[in-house]
Write a protein that holds these residues in place. Structure first.
Motif, PDB file in Angstrom:
ATOM      1  N   LYS A   1       0.843  -1.191   0.000  1.00  0.00           N
ATOM      2  CA  LYS A   1       0.000   0.000   0.000  1.00  0.00           C
ATOM      3  C   LYS A   1       0.881   1.246   0.000  1.00  0.00           C
ATOM      4  O   LYS A   1       0.517   2.282  -0.531  1.00  0.00           O
ATOM      5  N   LEU A   2       2.056   1.115   0.661  1.00  0.00           N
ATOM      6  CA  LEU A   2       2.976   2.244   0.748  1.00  0.00           C
ATOM      7  C   LEU A   2       4.352   1.788   0.338  1.00  0.00           C
ATOM      8  O   LEU A   2       4.850   0.775   0.831  1.00  0.00           O
TER       9      LEU A   2
ATOM     10  N   SER B   1       1.326  -0.102  -6.087  1.00  0.00           N
ATOM     11  CA  SER B   1       1.329   0.420  -4.727  1.00  0.00           C
ATOM     12  C   SER B   1       0.366   1.594  -4.680  1.00  0.00           C
ATOM     13  O   SER B   1       0.276   2.368  -5.615  1.00  0.00           O
TER      14      SER B   1
ATOM     15  N   ILE C   1       0.356   4.264  -2.565  1.00  0.00           N
ATOM     16  CA  ILE C   1       1.114   5.519  -2.476  1.00  0.00           C
ATOM     17  C   ILE C   1       2.591   5.217  -2.686  1.00  0.00           C
ATOM     18  O   ILE C   1       3.126   4.273  -2.104  1.00  0.00           O
ATOM     19  N   MET C   2       3.234   6.049  -3.502  1.00  0.00           N
ATOM     20  CA  MET C   2       4.686   5.896  -3.685  1.00  0.00           C
ATOM     21  C   MET C   2       5.359   7.212  -3.376  1.00  0.00           C
ATOM     22  O   MET C   2       4.919   8.280  -3.815  1.00  0.00           O
TER      23      MET C   2
ATOM     24  N   ARG D   1       2.555   8.281 -12.875  1.00  0.00           N
ATOM     25  CA  ARG D   1       2.392   9.075 -11.674  1.00  0.00           C
ATOM     26  C   ARG D   1       3.035  10.448 -11.860  1.00  0.00           C
ATOM     27  O   ARG D   1       4.137  10.553 -12.349  1.00  0.00           O
TER      28      ARG D   1
ATOM     29  N   LEU E   1       1.216  10.858   5.522  1.00  0.00           N
ATOM     30  CA  LEU E   1       1.116   9.439   5.873  1.00  0.00           C
ATOM     31  C   LEU E   1      -0.062   9.226   6.818  1.00  0.00           C
ATOM     32  O   LEU E   1      -0.784   8.220   6.722  1.00  0.00           O
TER      33      LEU E   1
ATOM     34  N   ILE F   1      -1.886   5.489   6.867  1.00  0.00           N
ATOM     35  CA  ILE F   1      -0.735   4.570   6.952  1.00  0.00           C
ATOM     36  C   ILE F   1      -0.241   4.482   8.393  1.00  0.00           C
ATOM     37  O   ILE F   1       0.199   3.447   8.862  1.00  0.00           O
TER      38      ILE F   1
END
Lengths: 330, 380, 265
Positions: free
Chosen positions: A267-268, A287, A289-290, C239, C259, C264
């Protein structure tokens, strides 16, 4: 061999805990390809004292399973495995054969391909069928994607890494045939395994990790690398690496993510001090979020992430770690 | 067409020198910069990699290669560390007079250890009276039975404290009518010899420069190098060919380093939304550095080719030395300028390049002296 | 006395190879002038052969399939200590995939004689299939072990070694003659030496074309390749980066907030 009439096969590998994940994933993919081709899925799996393997493979999607249950095949032996499987393939005439890119698969696959005088593609990141039903094998190369086909020779063979495809639902109601393979009595092994030594596995299995922190040459030295490790631990993330970090011996090759390493789907993903070279980036199947931290604003990594921080990681990470610790205390 | 290409072997020598530099020199640079001391690992590696053997004939344990191969090695080492290239070039400089003017006995005694790197060498000419005027030297010798006794001080001698074998230039104390000079092979253990003061150079850190003191230093008669009275010819031939050629190697290597660092920085530094490499003023500097590098390489390798043919090359090397050592000082300043503020920060290598370039200038003869020699050549 | 063969490939210098990209208009490679070098893992393979030669005596023959300019790479191998080199070079060999490459190399090795040991690097920096070594072993009828990371014993009859597996290694014994593919953990290759380069001048490189090998033209090169590349597409970037601005403290704060917002932490 006849074109496109045969089945879609998987060579399923057995580990200490049963069938390897990659083999189950490939059976799922084989099922999809077979349905498109109006064909069947057949699996061969060699081992010893593995009573339920046949049933499990059928539940995973196989229509027919060929197995051995013999001390001679308890441990992978290149010559015997090649002999048994190639004989089976000459009899059964597969159309397509998929093999996991495990250490065993990467040795066995070319031995079979050369024995059967057919083509083999390495480390495919995607497989599909063209309008003639021929398997299109896609691999990353030179910053892009290459499509490879084996137009005439059969079987069409490909190795695929764990994590590229998703496993299908296990369906215990499925039925199929389990066929034992006979082992020749007069086989003489020129290669003998004297011992198998397992070293400790990384704490978080990268393939199933939800968070990954990966580092590269930009760590600069072991002090920098330790900061990257500290961040990973703090976030409860798996620790990944690129080739330069392995070459510098800051980390072992089993943390390397990429074309010749592990495939991940978190996911991250946070990439620190790495340039986003294709060999590494193809290891990230996807993923949510990158994020990248790199001191070079022009680095190619910044074209492949959602958020970027331009800074020297040795100077930025202590600040980030400080902030994270403060946040976690709240 | 004149063949401007290197042979396949020479390309491989270049690759070997690059691998040597990458493996053994690059990891020690930070330490050398910090302590300014000669790095014993590097010295050992130079011997093991046969860099010290390049210009020594095969029958004495050397490689019997020429000055082109020597220049290739120095250029590649100089790209990473001018200090190391300088240490090696002066080592060759101390070896050359023994190869060219030594007796068979002297060659058998000294060359094998110099080839293996077990012994290091240097040449001692310069004194406080001026390196530019070797004839004004005060260090003198007189005969005493079967020995010579040397008295005096030498300064700005590279490898002063690491050399085991030194070729020393001195005046005949007993000749009152005219100036007469001789050269001697001095071993560091000879009584009366001492390496005294160590210089703290602003650049070439990791290469040792210092003073030598001869206080009734006793030298056996068989260590006279060449004929008595022929010392000036011997010393000048070494410095003229080997010394100047070595500075060309150091300069070419450093010029390349300056150019590469400038290109890298200019491509990464974004101003006004694009890399500064796209600006004409930066391209001007890059182009100048490139022209000087191309020209310097042609001059240097041409001089080396002349020497390898067995001809006199001191003039060609004077031109190459003058050109490249001036060019490298310009290149280093341009590289620092391209780096802007970062060009003043120690963690950027260009600051070291600038300091190294200052020390390259006067080594093996100042530019002003080179021009005197070149003018003489022009009218000859 | 061991007769050892080492298969090497001349590859675009890996330090510069990232400059090769796919032309989006033509779908073929834009090759800038990148010099050739010995494939890094093949240097480990050659080093393994040199170690056996120095302890047990032997003769090392280099085999390579490549264009004529690959001979400089073979000369480097001779300078490193190999005794002779055989370059398989012919327009008929061009366009080969791993299968026909292995078949061509195997034909060359067969023609040159019987070898006790054949070393290959696990993979090449520009192809990276890992297939050529094992396929050569099939064509020569030899046992193979891949991913060799340590050699513990060598006799005239067998070799004992360690080979990498997932999370560990297996200790294996192989009867000779055999083929081994080696990893970079096996050894640290020596640098090129000046004296090695001088000695190499006296060593020979032989070039063999299709006419010199006992194999049909239909089985080599593009014609003999079971697989072909049908398409090359540059990667689409998907992206768009948002740079986090501010001084170091602000950047750290912003990152932690992002985050947190994303769930997260």
């Amino acid at each position: 061999m006849d074109n496109n009439k045969g089945s879609v096969w998987v060579i399923a590998e057995q580990g200490k805990l049963g069938i390897l994940d990659v083999s189950l994933q490939l059976i799922g993919k084989a099922r999809q390809l077979a349905d498109e081709l109006d064909s069947s899925v057949e699996v061969v799996s060699l081992g010893y004292e593995c009573n339920l393997i046949g049933t499990q493979l059928i539940a995973a999607g196989a229509d027919k399973v060929y197995i051995t249950d013999d001390p001679a095949t308890a441990v992978y032996q290149a010559e015997l495995y090649t002999k048994l499987i190639s004989h089976l393939f000459i009899q059964q005439q597969p159309n397509i054969v998929l093999i996991g890119s495990t250490f065993m698969g990467r040795e066995l696959a070319p031995l079979l391909a050369a024995t059967l005088k057919t083509g083999l593609t390495a480390h495919c990141t995607d497989l599909c069928l063209d309008d003639k039903g021929i398997l299109e094998q896609k691999i990353p190369a030179y910053g892009g994607m290459m499509t490879i086909v084996c137009p005439e020779k059969r079987p069409q063979m490909a190795t695929v890494a764990k994590g590229v495809f998703r496993q299908q639902e296990i369906d215990n109601t499925r039925s199929g045939d389990i066929i034992p393979i006979e082992i020749p009595v007069d086989f003489k092994a020129r290669i003998r395994t004297l011992d198998i030594v397992n070293e400790e596995t990384p704490a978080i299995a990268l393939e199933s990790a939800e968070k990954i922190v990966a580092g590269g040459a930009g760590a600069q030295n072991i002090e920098g690398w330790n900061m990257i490790e500290e961040l990973a631990t703090l976030l409860g993330a798996g620790l990944g690496s690129t080739r330069p970090a392995v070459d510098e011996a800051w980390t072992k090759i089993n943390t390397m993510i990429g074309q010749s390493g592990r495939m991940v789907n978190p996911k991250l993903y946070i990439g620190i001090g790495l340039s986003g070279e294709q060999q590494h980036m193809v290891g990230i199947v996807d993923s949510d979020i990158m994020i990248a931290i790199n001191n070079d604003e022009q680095s190619p990594i910044f074209k492949q992430v959602d958020y970027g921080i331009v800074d020297d990681c040795q100077l930025f990470l202590p600040e980030l770690i400080k902030k994270l610790k403060a946040h976690q205390e709240k | 067409m004149i063949d401007f290409n290197f042979t396949e072997e020479q390309d491989m020598f270049r690759k070997a020198a690059q691998e040597f530099t990458e493996t053994f020199v690059v990891p020690e640079i930070a330490e050398m910069e910090k302590t300014a001391e000669v790095n014993t690992k590097v010295v050992k590696a130079l011997g093991e990699a046969e860099m010290t053997a390049i210009t020594i004939p095969e029958q004495y344990g050397g490689l019997g290669l020429g000055f082109t191969e020597r220049l290739i090695a120095l250029e590649e080492i100089g790209k990473a560390s001018v200090a190391t290239a300088m240490m090696l070039q002066v080592n060759h400089l101390g070896i050359a007079p023994i190869v060219n003017f030594g007796t068979e006995a002297q060659k058998q005694k000294y060359l094998p250890k110099l080839a293996s790197g077990e012994s290091m060498a240097t040449v001692a000419v310069t004194e406080a009276t001026g390196g530019s005027n070797p004839g004004g030297c005060k260090t003198s010798y007189h005969k005493d039975g079967n020995n010579y006794v040397l008295n005096g001080r030498k300064c700005f001698i590279t490898n002063s404290h690491i050399a085991d074998t030194l070729v020393v230039f001195a005046k005949d104390a007993d000749n009152k009518e005219k100036k007469s000079f001789s050269t001697f092979i001095v071993e560091k253990d000879f009584p009366g010899f001492k390496a005294t003061h160590v210089e703290h150079k602003i650049g070439m850190r990791g290469c040792n420069t210092g003073e030598l003191s001869f206080d009734n230093c006793v030298i056996p008669a068989e260590n006279l190098l060449g004929q008595e009275g022929k010392g000036m010819k011997i010393a000048m031939s070494a410095i003229g060919d080997v010394g100047r050629g070595g500075m060309v190697g150091c300069s070419l290597g450093l010029q390349t380093a300056c150019l590469d660092a400038s290109i890298k920085f200019a491509n990464e530094r974004i101003l006004y939304g694009k890399p500064i490499f796209e600006m004409q003023t930066i391209q001007n500097k890059i182009a100048e550095m490139k022209v000087d590098l191309e020209a310097g390489r042609l001059l240097g390798y041409r001089a080396a080719a002349v020497q390898d043919e067995g001809k006199m090359s001191a003039n060609e090397f004077a031109v190459a030395k003058y050109f490249t050592t001036e060019a490298v000082q310009k290149a280093a300043k341009m590289a620092v300028d391209i780096h802007g503020g970062y060009g003043c920060m120690e963690e950027y290598a260009v600051t070291r390049y600038l300091r190294d370039s200052f020390v390259i200038g006067p080594s093996a003869g100042t530019s002003d002296i080179m021009k005197v020699i070149i003018a003489r050549w022009a009218v000859s | 006395m061991f007769k050892i063969a080492v298969c090497i490939k001349a590859v675009p210098d890996p330090e510069l190879a990232s400059k090769i990209k796919i032309d989006p208009k033509t779908g073929s490679l834009i090759r800038t002038n990148i010099p050739l070098a010995i494939n890094p893992l093949d240097r480990n393979a050659l080093e393994a052969a040199l170690n056996i030669k120095s302890t047990q005596g032997g003769e090392i023959t280099i085999f390579s399939m490549g264009p004529p300019q690959a001979d400089t790479t073979l000369k480097q191998c001779l300078a490193l200590g190999a005794d002779q080199g055989i370059l398989l070079s012919d327009i008929a060999f061009a366009g080969a995939d791993a299968y026909s490459t292995a078949l061509t190399l195997a034909s060359g090795i067969k023609k040159a004689g019987d070898f006790d040991l054949i070393f290959c690097g696990v993979s090449s920096s520009d192809g990276a299939t890992e297939w050529v070594g094992p396929e050569i072993s099939v064509f020569l009828g030899l046992p193979v072990v891949t991913l060799v990371s340590e050699i513990s014993e060598v006799t005239s009859e067998l070799i004992q070694l360690k080979a990498n597996i997932e999370n560990g290694y297996r200790k294996v014994e192989v009867d000779l003659p055999a083929l081994l593919t080696v990893t970079m953990e096996l050894n640290t290759p020596k640098n090129l030496s000046f004296s090695g380069i001088i000695k190499a001048k006296k060593k020979e490189i032989t070039v063999w074309g299709i006419k010199d090998l006992d194999i049909s033209e239909n089985l080599v090169g593009l014609k003999g390749s079971p697989t072909i590349v049908t398409e090359m597409k540059p990667m689409e970037k998907k992206r768009a980066v948002e740079f986090i601005e501010g001084d170091r403290v602000e950047k750290a704060n912003t990152l932690v907030s992002k985050l947190f917002e994303a769930g997260i932490i």
